[in-house]
Design a protein around this motif. Structure first.
Motif, mmCIF file in Angstrom:
data_model
loop_
_atom_site.group_PDB
_atom_site.id
_atom_site.type_symbol
_atom_site.label_atom_id
_atom_site.label_comp_id
_atom_site.label_asym_id
_atom_site.label_seq_id
_atom_site.Cartn_x
_atom_site.Cartn_y
_atom_site.Cartn_z
ATOM 1 N N GLU A 172 0.828 -1.202 0.000
ATOM 2 C CA GLU A 172 0.000 0.000 0.000
ATOM 3 C C GLU A 172 0.860 1.248 0.000
ATOM 4 O OE1 GLU A 172 -4.067 0.962 2.327
ATOM 5 O OE2 GLU A 172 -2.316 0.832 3.638
ATOM 6 N N ALA A 173 0.370 2.286 -0.687
ATOM 7 C CA ALA A 173 1.067 3.576 -0.712
ATOM 8 C C ALA A 173 0.059 4.697 -0.496
ATOM 9 C CB ALA A 173 1.790 3.763 -2.035
ATOM 10 N N ILE A 174 0.444 5.667 0.314
ATOM 11 C CA ILE A 174 -0.346 6.886 0.492
ATOM 12 C C ILE A 174 0.438 8.017 -0.163
ATOM 13 C CG2 ILE A 174 -1.402 8.478 2.126
ATOM 14 C CD1 ILE A 174 -1.553 6.223 4.135
ATOM 15 N N VAL A 175 -0.135 8.598 -1.210
ATOM 16 C CA VAL A 175 0.543 9.637 -1.986
ATOM 17 C C VAL A 175 -0.019 11.005 -1.588
ATOM 18 C CG1 VAL A 175 1.154 10.434 -4.292
ATOM 19 C CG2 VAL A 175 0.746 7.992 -3.889
ATOM 20 N N PHE A 176 0.870 11.913 -1.197
ATOM 21 C CA PHE A 176 0.496 13.277 -0.847
ATOM 22 C C PHE A 176 0.865 14.185 -2.026
ATOM 23 C CE2 PHE A 176 1.302 10.940 2.993
ATOM 24 C CZ PHE A 176 0.311 11.343 3.867
ATOM 25 N N SER A 177 -0.143 14.819 -2.621
ATOM 26 C CA SER A 177 0.126 15.667 -3.785
ATOM 27 C C SER A 177 -0.874 16.806 -3.867
ATOM 28 C CB SER A 177 0.060 14.837 -5.076
ATOM 29 O OG SER A 177 -1.262 14.438 -5.360
ATOM 30 N N GLU A 178 -0.350 18.024 -4.056
ATOM 31 C CA GLU A 178 -1.169 19.211 -4.277
ATOM 32 C C GLU A 178 -2.300 19.343 -3.246
ATOM 33 O OE1 GLU A 178 -2.406 19.401 -8.352
ATOM 34 O OE2 GLU A 178 -0.382 19.012 -9.128
ATOM 35 N N GLY A 179 -1.949 19.083 -1.977
ATOM 36 C CA GLY A 179 -2.890 19.245 -0.888
ATOM 37 C C GLY A 179 -3.886 18.122 -0.719
ATOM 38 N N GLU A 180 -3.755 17.051 -1.469
ATOM 39 C CA GLU A 180 -4.655 15.910 -1.377
ATOM 40 C C GLU A 180 -3.872 14.637 -1.081
ATOM 41 O OE1 GLU A 180 -7.804 17.614 -4.745
ATOM 42 O OE2 GLU A 180 -7.173 15.518 -4.773
ATOM 43 N N THR A 181 -4.596 13.614 -0.636
ATOM 44 C CA THR A 181 -3.989 12.294 -0.418
ATOM 45 C C THR A 181 -4.703 11.263 -1.277
ATOM 46 O OG1 THR A 181 -5.441 11.785 1.456
ATOM 47 C CG2 THR A 181 -3.327 12.839 1.948
ATOM 48 N N ASP A 182 -3.955 10.305 -1.757
ATOM 49 C CA ASP A 182 -4.502 9.233 -2.589
ATOM 50 C C ASP A 182 -3.918 7.922 -2.080
ATOM 51 O OD1 ASP A 182 -5.798 7.866 -4.510
ATOM 52 O OD2 ASP A 182 -4.855 8.830 -6.222
ATOM 53 N N THR A 183 -4.780 7.002 -1.631
ATOM 54 C CA THR A 183 -4.324 5.701 -1.130
ATOM 55 C C THR A 183 -4.524 4.645 -2.206
ATOM 56 O OG1 THR A 183 -4.903 6.304 1.144
ATOM 57 C CG2 THR A 183 -4.594 3.966 0.672
ATOM 58 N N ILE A 184 -3.462 3.972 -2.558
ATOM 59 C CA ILE A 184 -3.495 2.931 -3.584
ATOM 60 C C ILE A 184 -2.869 1.666 -3.021
ATOM 61 C CG2 ILE A 184 -3.522 4.463 -5.588
ATOM 62 C CD1 ILE A 184 -0.521 4.257 -5.726
ATOM 63 N N SER A 185 -3.348 0.511 -3.492
ATOM 64 C CA SER A 185 -2.826 -0.740 -2.951
ATOM 65 C C SER A 185 -2.909 -1.856 -3.987
ATOM 66 C CB SER A 185 -3.596 -1.152 -1.688
ATOM 67 O OG SER A 185 -4.950 -1.418 -2.011
ATOM 68 N N ASP A 186 -2.197 -2.939 -3.698
ATOM 69 C CA ASP A 186 -2.215 -4.125 -4.545
ATOM 70 C C ASP A 186 -2.034 -5.337 -3.646
ATOM 71 O OD1 ASP A 186 -2.388 -5.664 -6.780
ATOM 72 O OD2 ASP A 186 -0.425 -5.138 -7.600
ATOM 73 N N GLU A 187 -2.725 -6.432 -3.962
ATOM 74 C CA GLU A 187 -2.573 -7.668 -3.191
ATOM 75 C C GLU A 187 -1.565 -8.579 -3.880
ATOM 76 O OE1 GLU A 187 -5.853 -10.132 -1.097
ATOM 77 O OE2 GLU A 187 -5.392 -11.252 -2.929
ATOM 78 N N LEU A 188 -0.578 -9.013 -3.121
ATOM 79 C CA LEU A 188 0.458 -9.895 -3.633
ATOM 80 C C LEU A 188 0.411 -11.221 -2.898
ATOM 81 C CD1 LEU A 188 3.387 -7.301 -3.674
ATOM 82 C CD2 LEU A 188 1.755 -7.795 -5.504
ATOM 83 N N LYS A 189 0.878 -12.270 -3.538
ATOM 84 C CA LYS A 189 0.967 -13.577 -2.913
ATOM 85 C C LYS A 189 2.436 -13.895 -2.619
ATOM 86 C CE LYS A 189 -3.171 -15.475 -5.130
ATOM 87 N NZ LYS A 189 -3.703 -16.528 -6.035
ATOM 88 N N ILE A 190 2.699 -14.215 -1.351
ATOM 89 C CA ILE A 190 4.058 -14.516 -0.923
ATOM 90 C C ILE A 190 4.137 -15.990 -0.542
ATOM 91 C CG2 ILE A 190 5.971 -13.813 0.534
ATOM 92 C CD1 ILE A 190 4.771 -11.553 -1.160
ATOM 93 N N TYR A 191 5.057 -16.720 -1.159
ATOM 94 C CA TYR A 191 5.233 -18.142 -0.899
ATOM 95 C C TYR A 191 6.556 -18.405 -0.194
ATOM 96 C CZ TYR A 191 1.643 -18.391 -4.568
ATOM 97 O OH TYR A 191 0.509 -18.211 -5.322
ATOM 98 N N ASN A 192 6.696 -19.616 0.324
ATOM 99 C CA ASN A 192 7.970 -20.022 0.897
ATOM 100 C C ASN A 192 8.977 -20.239 -0.227
ATOM 101 O OD1 ASN A 192 9.690 -20.649 2.996
ATOM 102 N ND2 ASN A 192 9.114 -22.791 3.092
ATOM 103 N N ASN A 193 10.247 -20.259 0.113
ATOM 104 C CA ASN A 193 11.275 -20.465 -0.904
ATOM 105 C C ASN A 193 11.815 -21.896 -0.919
ATOM 106 O OD1 ASN A 193 12.577 -20.328 1.530
ATOM 107 N ND2 ASN A 193 14.044 -18.759 0.944
ATOM 108 N N LYS A 194 11.185 -22.779 -0.145
ATOM 109 C CA LYS A 194 11.597 -24.184 -0.112
ATOM 110 C C LYS A 194 10.366 -25.075 -0.175
ATOM 111 C CE LYS A 194 15.698 -23.416 2.778
ATOM 112 N NZ LYS A 194 16.354 -23.769 4.079
#
Length: 355
Positions: A95-117
């Motif tokens: 997730e990222a909260i972007v502050f620009s020109e006096g406003e905020t914009d929250t954007i996000s993405d769902e990722l899948k994290i697996y084990n490495n073994k």
């Protein structure tokens, strides 16, 4: 004519509502993007990405979060990297909260994290057999100071029991109310905690007398499946990929892990047992037990128990779809492991062998 006017008014209302909904929707000026639009990662990898400025706005700063934890603030650039050396597995939010020109914009993405073994593969050897009440639809099984305790399920037939392992004798037993379907149990600080399935309520008992002393509600989880503890915290499965971590004092669901291998996220973990720093979990309707790292949810091993049910003497009377492996008990004083199943007439002491 009246019907025609009614339809016209209805259509007009829908148009107005639709227009109002669109006008209230906030325009997103930014987009979170990973390199090559990658959405699946393994431990040890690094998430590379950037914040796309879709409207060429002046960016003041960007606050970056992963797994709901603050990572860093970006000021002079929009690209980022997130190391996955030590992180929880499963579906995780970037997730990222972007502050620009006096406003905020929250954007996000769902990722899948697996084990490495990949998980290690194990089989078993039966060391000894003990009698078990074939009327017990086993849901939970646990040793406490060399004594074996069991919870059973089914509406109208759920119970809490204290057992003699050697003889199979039920030393103490209480029946749950008919409105409860008993599930997993665990014992901590001389208190016995027992889950119910869909009633969204756990039951608390005095270990010595089996007197009910209280209840606790489920917070975010909808069902109760398996339960175990590490001496400080309780771990609760609910049928999903999540294993919830409960505060031992308040029994509130404080956190959770999600269970995954190196390729997939898994669910339906039923009976849980704490074994030497790991969670052993029965997978409902599968003749196997997974070995789970409680820190990140990684499945580190799978014990194949195929063929064990065929050693029961009451096998011909069992419904093979429902009377499955379910019940894991570890005696930490003797370091011996025991398994049984729903309405099985035997508890097996087993030795685990790596394939």
């Amino acid at each position: 004519m009246n019907k025609f006017k009614f339809l016209c008014l209805l259509l007009l209302g829908l148009i107005i509502f639709s227009c109002g909904s669109n006008s209230d929707k906030k325009t997103s000026y930014f987009k979170l993007k990973t390199d090559e639009n990658k959405t699946e990662f393994q431990l040890g990898e690094t998430i590379q990405g950037s914040i796309e400025n879709l409207k060429d706005r002046q960016i003041d700063s960007i606050r970056l979060f992963f797994q709901q934890k603050y990572l860093k603030t970006l000021t002079a650039e929009t690209s980022f990297s997130v190391s996955l050396e030590k992180t929880k597995l499963g579906r995780q939010k970037l997730e990222a909260i972007v502050f620009s020109e006096g406003e905020t914009d929250t954007i996000s993405d769902e990722l899948k994290i697996y084990n490495n073994k990949a998980p290690k593969a194990y089989t078993y050897k039966v060391i000894k057999e003990y009698p078990h009440d074939s009327e017990a639809y086993t849901q939970g099984l646990e040793f406490y100071q060399d004594t074996l305790y069991e919870s059973t399920g089914q509406y109208g037939n759920s119970s809490l029991r204290k057992l003699d392992l050697e003889t199979g004798e039920v030393l103490n037993k209480i029946n749950l109310e008919d409105t409860y379907f008993g599930e997993g149990l665990t014992i901590l600080n001389n208190k016995l905690y027992l889950l119910t399935w869909r009633e969204k309520e756990g039951l608390i008992y005095n270990l010595d007398t089996f007197e009910q002393t209280g209840t606790f509600g489920y917070n975010q989880s909808k069902e109760g499946w398996g339960l175990c503890n590490d001496g400080e915290k309780l771990y609760k499965s609910d049928g999903t990929e999540k294993i919830w971590i409960l505060d031992a004092e308040t029994l509130a669901e404080k956190d959770f892990i999600q269970v995954a291998t190196n390729t997939k996220i898994y669910s339906k973990f039923n009976e849980l047992e704490w074994v030497e720093g790991k969670i052993y979990a029965n997978t409902y309707q599968f003749p196997s037990v997974t070995i789970i790292n409680p820190e990140n949810g990684a499945i580190e091993g799978v014990i194949d128990f195929r063929g064990l049910r065929e050693q029961l003497s009451n096998l011909p009377s069992l419904d093979l779809q429902n009377h499955v492996l379910n019940g894991i008990a570890y005696n930490k004083n003797t370091q011996k492991l025991y398994v049984t199943g729903k309405n099985w007439d035997t508890i097996f002491e087993v030795e685990i062998i790596e394939k």
